[in-house]
Design an enzyme around this catalytic site. Structure first.
Site, mmCIF file in Angstrom:
data_model
loop_
_atom_site.group_PDB
_atom_site.id
_atom_site.type_symbol
_atom_site.label_atom_id
_atom_site.label_comp_id
_atom_site.label_asym_id
_atom_site.label_seq_id
_atom_site.Cartn_x
_atom_site.Cartn_y
_atom_site.Cartn_z
ATOM 1 N N THR A 1 0.842 -1.194 0.000
ATOM 2 C CA THR A 1 0.000 0.000 0.000
ATOM 3 C C THR A 1 0.879 1.248 0.000
ATOM 4 O O THR A 1 2.000 1.209 0.516
ATOM 5 C CB THR A 1 -0.929 0.037 1.246
ATOM 6 N N ASP B 1 -8.281 -2.692 -0.781
ATOM 7 C CA ASP B 1 -8.874 -1.593 -1.523
ATOM 8 C C ASP B 1 -10.201 -1.218 -0.876
ATOM 9 O O ASP B 1 -10.968 -2.093 -0.463
ATOM 10 C CB ASP B 1 -9.081 -1.969 -2.985
HETATM 11 P P1 ITT Z 1 -3.477 2.095 -1.629
HETATM 12 O O1 ITT Z 1 -4.336 1.795 -2.835
HETATM 13 O O2 ITT Z 1 -2.045 2.387 -1.954
HETATM 14 O O3 ITT Z 1 -3.624 1.049 -0.552
HETATM 15 P P2 ITT Z 1 -5.265 4.404 -1.437
HETATM 16 O O4 ITT Z 1 -5.255 5.602 -0.579
HETATM 17 O O5 ITT Z 1 -5.256 4.597 -2.924
HETATM 18 O O6 ITT Z 1 -4.039 3.465 -0.980
HETATM 19 P P3 ITT Z 1 -7.884 3.085 -1.565
HETATM 20 O O7 ITT Z 1 -7.941 3.145 -3.040
HETATM 21 O O8 ITT Z 1 -8.220 1.778 -0.921
HETATM 22 O O9 ITT Z 1 -6.467 3.510 -0.992
HETATM 23 O O10 ITT Z 1 -8.820 4.154 -0.888
HETATM 24 C C1 ITT Z 1 -9.384 5.178 -1.591
HETATM 25 C C2 ITT Z 1 -9.620 6.386 -0.750
HETATM 26 O O11 ITT Z 1 -10.759 6.187 0.076
HETATM 27 C C3 ITT Z 1 -8.521 6.780 0.205
HETATM 28 O O12 ITT Z 1 -7.472 7.470 -0.430
HETATM 29 C C4 ITT Z 1 -9.290 7.676 1.171
HETATM 30 O O13 ITT Z 1 -9.487 8.966 0.639
HETATM 31 C C5 ITT Z 1 -10.630 6.953 1.241
HETATM 32 N N1 ITT Z 1 -10.663 6.044 2.391
HETATM 33 C C6 ITT Z 1 -10.427 4.719 2.411
HETATM 34 N N2 ITT Z 1 -10.544 4.220 3.656
HETATM 35 C C7 ITT Z 1 -10.846 5.273 4.438
HETATM 36 C C8 ITT Z 1 -11.060 5.423 5.819
HETATM 37 O O14 ITT Z 1 -10.970 4.417 6.670
HETATM 38 N N3 ITT Z 1 -11.339 6.636 6.280
HETATM 39 C C9 ITT Z 1 -11.422 7.691 5.452
HETATM 40 N N4 ITT Z 1 -11.225 7.650 4.147
HETATM 41 C C10 ITT Z 1 -10.932 6.439 3.631
#
Ligand code: ITT
Length: 196
Positions: A16, A74
């Site tokens: 990640t 994700d």
């Molecule tokens: P990786 O793919 O490198 O793991 P990412 O930030 O791109 O990191 P995701 O695609 O899984 O991760 O998540 C998309 C977005 O959703 C993330 O950047 C946050 O803005 C939001 N998000 C995910 N989980 C969250 C949480 O627990 N609390 C608040 N926002 C969250």
């Protein structure tokens, strides 16, 4: 690397680029004696409406590079009155329009129901792919409340009157979408280890 990561009984690599996510997952897995190491290099974001498909595709790519044990995670945020937007594009939308932009889209909208969904995909040299899922329903607040990262300051989990952003990490980790998926994953890992 922190010492407690190294001394975990089971050690897994977490691919990640998101440090906040990593921290949350690390705290939960630690309760189960599982240590993780952060590895960047999650394959370029696969474009799909389906989070499970994104995770499966990432695992397929990563398995060819590294025999594991490893996992990716994700997460998507699905807002009911916006037909599930931003869904898997949560990160892109956050960068482009931010929380204020999302709140603006919902201005005057009564239905503020939303859902966070997390999918974890794990592999090792024997396991091709194992999927774990966690979901939580909630509401989008009318204002930004509290701190936290990403959408934390606007997401109120069902049954609570505060946003994730107003919760301590331990409190969020008791209820969150991510913690549900991570706890299923941890229980499975521990059972697997005991069976070996
Ligand atoms: P990786 O793919 O490198 O793991 P990412 O930030 O791109 O990191 P995701 O695609 O899984 O991760 O998540 C998309 C977005 O959703 C993330 O950047 C946050 O803005 C939001 N998000 C995910 N989980 C969250 C949480 O627990 N609390 C608040 N926002 C969250």
């Amino acid at each position: 690397m922190e010492e407690r990561e190294i001394s975990g009984k089971i050690k897994v690599m977490f691919y990640t680029g998101n440090k906040n996510k990593f921290r949350e997952v690390r705290e939960i897995l630690w309760e189960y004696g599982v240590g993780i190491e952060m590895r960047t290099g999650k394959p370029a974001e696969v474009q799909s409406e389906d989070i499970t498909y994104i995770v499966k595709t990432c695992v397929e790519v990563l398995r060819k590079r590294n025999r594991g044990p490893g996992f990716v995670e994700d997460t998507g945020l699905f807002i009911e009155s916006l037909n599930g937007f931003p869904g898997p594009y949560a990160s892109y939308v956050y960068e482009k329009i931010g929380l204020e932009g999302v709140l603006k889209l919902l201005r005057g909208v009564k239905n503020r129901r939303a859902m966070f969904r997390t999918i974890i995909g794990y592999w090792d040299n024997k396991t091709k792919l194992k999927i774990f899922k966690g979901e939580i329903k909630g509401l989008i607040s009318k204002k930004v409340r509290g701190k936290g990262w990403g959408y934390d300051p606007v997401f109120i989990p069902l049954g609570f009157d505060k946003t994730y952003g107003e919760m301590k990490l331990a409190e969020k980790n008791m209820v969150s979408h991510r913690s549900k998926a991570v706890r299923l994953f941890a229980e499975w890992l521990v059972k697997k280890k005991q069976g070996n």
